[in-house]
Design a protein around this motif. Structure first.
Motif, short mmCIF file in Angstrom:
data_model
loop_
_atom_site.label_atom_id
_atom_site.label_comp_id
_atom_site.label_asym_id
_atom_site.label_seq_id
_atom_site.Cartn_x
_atom_site.Cartn_y
_atom_site.Cartn_z
N ALA A 90 27.71 34.10 91.03
CA ALA A 90 27.85 35.55 91.06
C ALA A 90 26.60 36.16 91.68
N VAL A 91 26.79 37.06 92.63
CA VAL A 91 25.69 37.65 93.38
C VAL A 91 25.80 39.17 93.31
N ALA A 92 24.72 39.83 92.95
CA ALA A 92 24.66 41.30 92.94
C ALA A 92 23.64 41.74 93.98
N PRO A 93 24.07 41.97 95.21
CA PRO A 93 23.12 42.33 96.28
C PRO A 93 22.57 43.74 96.10
N SER A 94 21.54 44.05 96.85
CA SER A 94 20.96 45.39 96.77
C SER A 94 21.82 46.42 97.49
N GLU A 95 22.73 45.97 98.33
CA GLU A 95 23.63 46.88 99.06
C GLU A 95 25.04 46.31 99.02
N THR A 129 19.68 38.72 90.09
CA THR A 129 20.79 39.11 90.97
C THR A 129 21.65 37.92 91.38
N ARG A 130 21.27 36.75 90.98
CA ARG A 130 22.03 35.54 91.26
C ARG A 130 22.19 34.74 89.96
N VAL A 131 23.43 34.40 89.63
CA VAL A 131 23.71 33.63 88.43
C VAL A 131 24.69 32.52 88.78
N ASP A 191 21.60 40.89 86.32
CA ASP A 191 21.76 42.27 86.74
C ASP A 191 23.01 42.86 86.08
N PRO A 192 22.96 44.11 85.64
CA PRO A 192 24.12 44.70 84.98
C PRO A 192 25.40 44.60 85.80
N ALA A 193 25.28 44.64 87.13
CA ALA A 193 26.49 44.54 87.97
C ALA A 193 27.20 43.22 87.77
#
Length: 437
Positions: A216-221, A157-159, A189-191
């Motif tokens: 780039a961050v894809a949080p859970s919410e 979820t973090r790149v 993460d796909p997002a």
């Protein structure tokens, strides 16, 4: 017939074709490589598997050992699979050094590294303590739920990316300052993949400059967040003109109820989608704190573990934390604002700060950085005489040193759990419980 790895070729500048020798590959070692020997010299070889015979390109020559990449596989292991990320192969970017290894074999690899590192660095007594609680199979590194079904992909979820001189998003070549443009991020993460950060047609290119750092961050919410050199960005606006949002929200299921966090986008948070829940459950199970007890938590970050520990000890208990990052403590203050039983401390973890803040504690929980806590801090922790110590480690060598220091003070390992929070890399996490012998 020979097998060519599904990967990038090694840079021609590293070694000439006629200088690429063939070696028989031995067991895995900490760091994502296997050990081979060439004319009596130790060679650490990446992109191979135990038991293979490979042709290597030497990438680094030192007096005590050499480093090399496997550039041709002559006798492949049955555990070799087509790489899920060829751009992380020989000559490619770092961060996917086990992408050519079947997932069950990756975990076996990591389990062997854990057992051998604990014995070699921690000493035979530490290894015996671990064997006594893990059984004859030794310590195991286990997958998180759902990872096998997804092939270990899409978990991060973090790149973090770096922009090439041509304005393309990429990553550094392994052990190099060179930045290579990327065409895919299969571990993300796909997002994050849907953001369109990669390639010449990326709408983000005008938001950054060569050499820029892109997070780039894809949080859970909520929606994903992109930071360029620490500033929020969107593909439609230049850097510094984007939205003001600098933090993300995370929701973590746990045995003490659903946990809600707000974390700075550039701050530290576990990268695997399932890691926060897995670590909370593992630490609560290891700590076994009771209502009314006192907990000292070291290297507490944004409060991932502080919040469930505070709920577990209840209003009559207390949690004292210590974290060196002021940004992380700021996040923790928000996340724990309605828990007056938590005292948040900002400062370095040293023997003095441990002794000062931990008086009367029943349990110590520590999640140190990759270097570990160190002998002096471990002596200070054991000097508090807690009933239980829970050590969360991301580096087996540092863990081994810390466990050896604790053992000298009379604390032995009574439980140990390995978690594969980083599929397709050599990294993993360990939660160890120590109690007085």
């Amino acid at each position: 017939m020979t097998n060519q790895p599904d990967q990038l070729p090694a840079p021609e500048t590293r070694t000439a074709e006629e200088e690429r020798p063939v070696v028989e590959v031995g067991g895995p070692a900490h760091g994502g490589h296997c050990v081979a020997r060439l004319d009596g010299r130790v060679v650490f070889v990446r992109h191979t598997l135990p038991g293979e015979r490979v042709r290597i390109a030497v990438t680094d020559r030192r007096s005590r050992f050499w480093r090399a990449d496997a550039v041709e596989v002559l006798d492949p292991s049955p555990d070799r699979v087509p790489s899920v990320w060829p751009e992380a192969g020989p000559g490619g970017v770092g961060g996917g050094e086990l992408a050519h290894v079947a997932l069950p074999a990756q975990r076996e690899w990591k389990s062997q590294v854990l057992a051998e590192t604990l014995r070699r660095i921690g000493g035979q007594e530490v290894a015996d303590d671990v064997a006594a609680v893990t059984g004859p199979a030794g310590p195991r590194v286990e997958a998180l739920p759902g990872d096998d079904a997804r092939g270990g992909l899409g978990t991060r979820t973090r790149v973090e990316l770096t922009v090439t001189p041509d304005g393309l998003a990429g990553m550094h070549r392994f052990r190099s300052h060179d930045v290579l443009p990327l065409s895919s991020l299969p571990l993300a993460d796909p997002a994050i993949g849907e953001l369109g950060l990669l390639g010449a047609d990326s709408p983000w290119r005008r938001t950054w400059r060569p050499g820029a750092r892109v997070e780039a961050v894809a949080p859970s919410e909520g929606d994903p967040l992109v930071l360029v050199d620490g500033e929020p960005a969107t593909p439609a606006r230049r850097r510094g003109k984007g939205p003001a949002r600098r933090s993300v929200r995370e929701v973590v299921p746990s045995p003490v109820g659903e946990l809600h966090y707000r974390v700075a986008g550039a701050g530290f948070w576990q990268v695997h989608r399932g890691a926060p829940e897995a670590l909370v459950r593992a630490v609560l199970d290891a700590a076994r704190v009771q209502p009314g007890q006192a907990v000292l938590e070291l290297y507490s970050g944004a409060g991932l573990l502080s919040l469930p520990l505070a709920r577990a000890v209840g209003e009559e208990g207390r949690v004292v934390t210590l974290e060196g990052s002021a940004t992380a403590v700021k996040d923790a203050r928000r996340n724990l604002h309605d828990h007056p039983n938590v005292a948040l401390g900002t400062g370095l973890v040293t023997p003095a700060t441990v002794s000062e803040g931990g008086q009367g504690c029943d349990v110590v929980v520590l999640d140190p950085p990759r270097a570990g806590a160190g002998t002096k801090v471990m002596r200070a922790i054991t000097g508090l005489a807690p009933g239980r110590i829970v050590h969360v480690a991301c580096d087996p060598a540092a863990l081994a040193r810390d466990l050896a220091a604790a053992r000298e003070a009379g604390y032995v390992v009574t439980a140990l759990t390995g978690l594969d929070l980083f599929p397709h890399t050599h990294h993993f996490e360990v939660v160890a419980t120590l109690e007085r012998a």
